[in-house]
Write a protein that holds these residues in place. Structure first.
Motif, PDB file in Angstrom:
ATOM      1  N   THR A   6       0.726  -1.279   0.103  1.00 15.21           N
ATOM      2  CA  THR A   6       0.132  -0.213   0.227  1.00 15.21           C
ATOM      3  C   THR A   6       0.955   1.360  -0.119  1.00 15.21           C
ATOM      4  O   THR A   6       0.576   2.325  -0.811  1.00 15.21           O
ATOM      5  N   GLY A   9       2.763   1.434  -3.363  1.00 14.43           N
ATOM      6  CA  GLY A   9       1.941   1.856  -4.514  1.00 14.43           C
ATOM      7  C   GLY A   9       1.429   3.283  -4.277  1.00 14.43           C
ATOM      8  O   GLY A   9       1.219   3.830  -5.342  1.00 14.43           O
ATOM      9  N   VAL A  10       0.931   3.714  -3.264  1.00 19.72           N
ATOM     10  CA  VAL A  10       0.304   5.101  -3.201  1.00 19.72           C
ATOM     11  C   VAL A  10       1.419   6.108  -3.373  1.00 19.72           C
ATOM     12  O   VAL A  10       1.358   7.187  -4.113  1.00 19.72           O
ATOM     13  N   MET A  13       1.794   6.347  -7.035  1.00 21.57           N
ATOM     14  CA  MET A  13       0.918   7.180  -7.766  1.00 21.57           C
ATOM     15  C   MET A  13       1.236   8.656  -7.273  1.00 21.57           C
ATOM     16  O   MET A  13       0.821   9.431  -8.308  1.00 21.57           O
ATOM     17  N   PHE A  14       1.407   9.102  -6.241  1.00 21.28           N
ATOM     18  CA  PHE A  14       1.892  10.470  -5.916  1.00 21.28           C
ATOM     19  C   PHE A  14       3.039  10.827  -6.862  1.00 21.28           C
ATOM     20  O   PHE A  14       2.913  12.186  -7.417  1.00 21.28           O
ATOM     21  N   ALA A  17       1.874  11.412 -10.347  1.00 19.57           N
ATOM     22  CA  ALA A  17       1.104  12.495 -10.537  1.00 19.57           C
ATOM     23  C   ALA A  17       2.181  13.919 -10.401  1.00 19.57           C
ATOM     24  O   ALA A  17       1.679  14.732 -11.257  1.00 19.57           O
ATOM     25  N   LEU A  20       3.500  14.157 -13.947  1.00 18.05           N
ATOM     26  CA  LEU A  20       2.676  14.528 -14.968  1.00 18.05           C
ATOM     27  C   LEU A  20       2.167  16.325 -14.685  1.00 18.05           C
ATOM     28  O   LEU A  20       2.056  16.992 -15.653  1.00 18.05           O
ATOM     29  N   CYS A  44       0.336  18.050  -3.801  1.00 16.35           N
ATOM     30  CA  CYS A  44       0.819  16.673  -3.938  1.00 16.35           C
ATOM     31  C   CYS A  44       1.884  16.611  -2.956  1.00 16.35           C
ATOM     32  O   CYS A  44       1.937  15.458  -2.207  1.00 16.35           O
TER      33      CYS A  44
END
Lengths: 89, 120
Positions: A6, A9-10, A13-14, A17, A20, A44
């Motif tokens: 977890t 993975g999180v 993801m951050f 983000a 991007l 973020c």
């Protein structure tokens, strides 16, 4: 304890983000796009600090999160005033 | 039980932030990008702050988490409003799929009822 899948993975993801938003910050056609991307980057960073606090069990960086929220807000409003003033001339 | 709730809230935070970043990258217009970045990103971070407040038992940390969440709730609409107003005044072009602009009388939809200026 939160399992490492977890947390990793999180955190990934951050990170994606952030990448991007960095792409939008570099590419952005106007100054407003760049300011929006900067504001999203500061949001973020607050999220990443919170996830790191949960992962490590230490709460020292939460004050840094408060300061990051304050500085991001003041910076975005200052940039908005700069955009608005620059259009008058 | 609390651990599963915290993990679920963390996944929700990550997914929402990723969706916000994709919207920031893919939307055609600065106003639409602002819509993605301020609302969805704020929801993502508030979800992770809720996970933080559930995970720690210390009241000081919970107060700090609620403080950050409250501050983000107050400042995100202000930033969106001020930035979109500045972009509108600076004349940033809208996307072609925008139907009409209420601040521009030439492109405004004539079918809309016009405001009576004597009442305002």
């Amino acid at each position: 304890m939160i399992d490492s899948i977890t947390i990793n993975g999180v955190m990934t993801m951050f990170g994606i983000a952030l990448l991007l938003a960095l792409f939008r910050l570099i590419k952005g056609p106007s100054l407003s796009d760049r300011v929006v991307a900067l504001d999203f980057i500061s949001t973020c960073v607050i999220g990443m600090i919170v996830v790191d606090a949960i992962a490590s069990g230490e709460s020292y960086f939460l004050s840094v999160a408060i300061v990051a929220a304050l500085v991001g807000f003041v910076g975005s409003v200052a940039f908005a005033m700069y955009i608005q003033k620059g259009s008058d001339q | 039980m609390t651990v599963y709730l915290v993990a679920a809230l963390l996944w929700v935070a990550g997914i929402f932030t990723l969706i916000a970043a994709i919207g920031l990258l893919r939307f055609p217009d600065v106003f639409l990008r602002m819509h993605a970045a301020t609302k969805v990103g704020t929801i993502g971070v508030i979800s992770s702050l809720l996970a933080l407040a559930l995970y720690f038992d210390d009241p000081a940390i919970r107060v700090r988490a609620v403080l950050i969440a409250l501050f983000l709730c107050i400042t995100a609409p202000i930033v969106g409003h001020v930035l979109s107003r500045a972009a509108l005044i600076a004349g940033v072009p809208m996307s072609k799929s925008t139907k009409f602009n209420e601040w521009d009388p030439e492109t405004m939809n004539p079918e809309l009822p016009k405001k009576d200026e004597s009442q305002t």
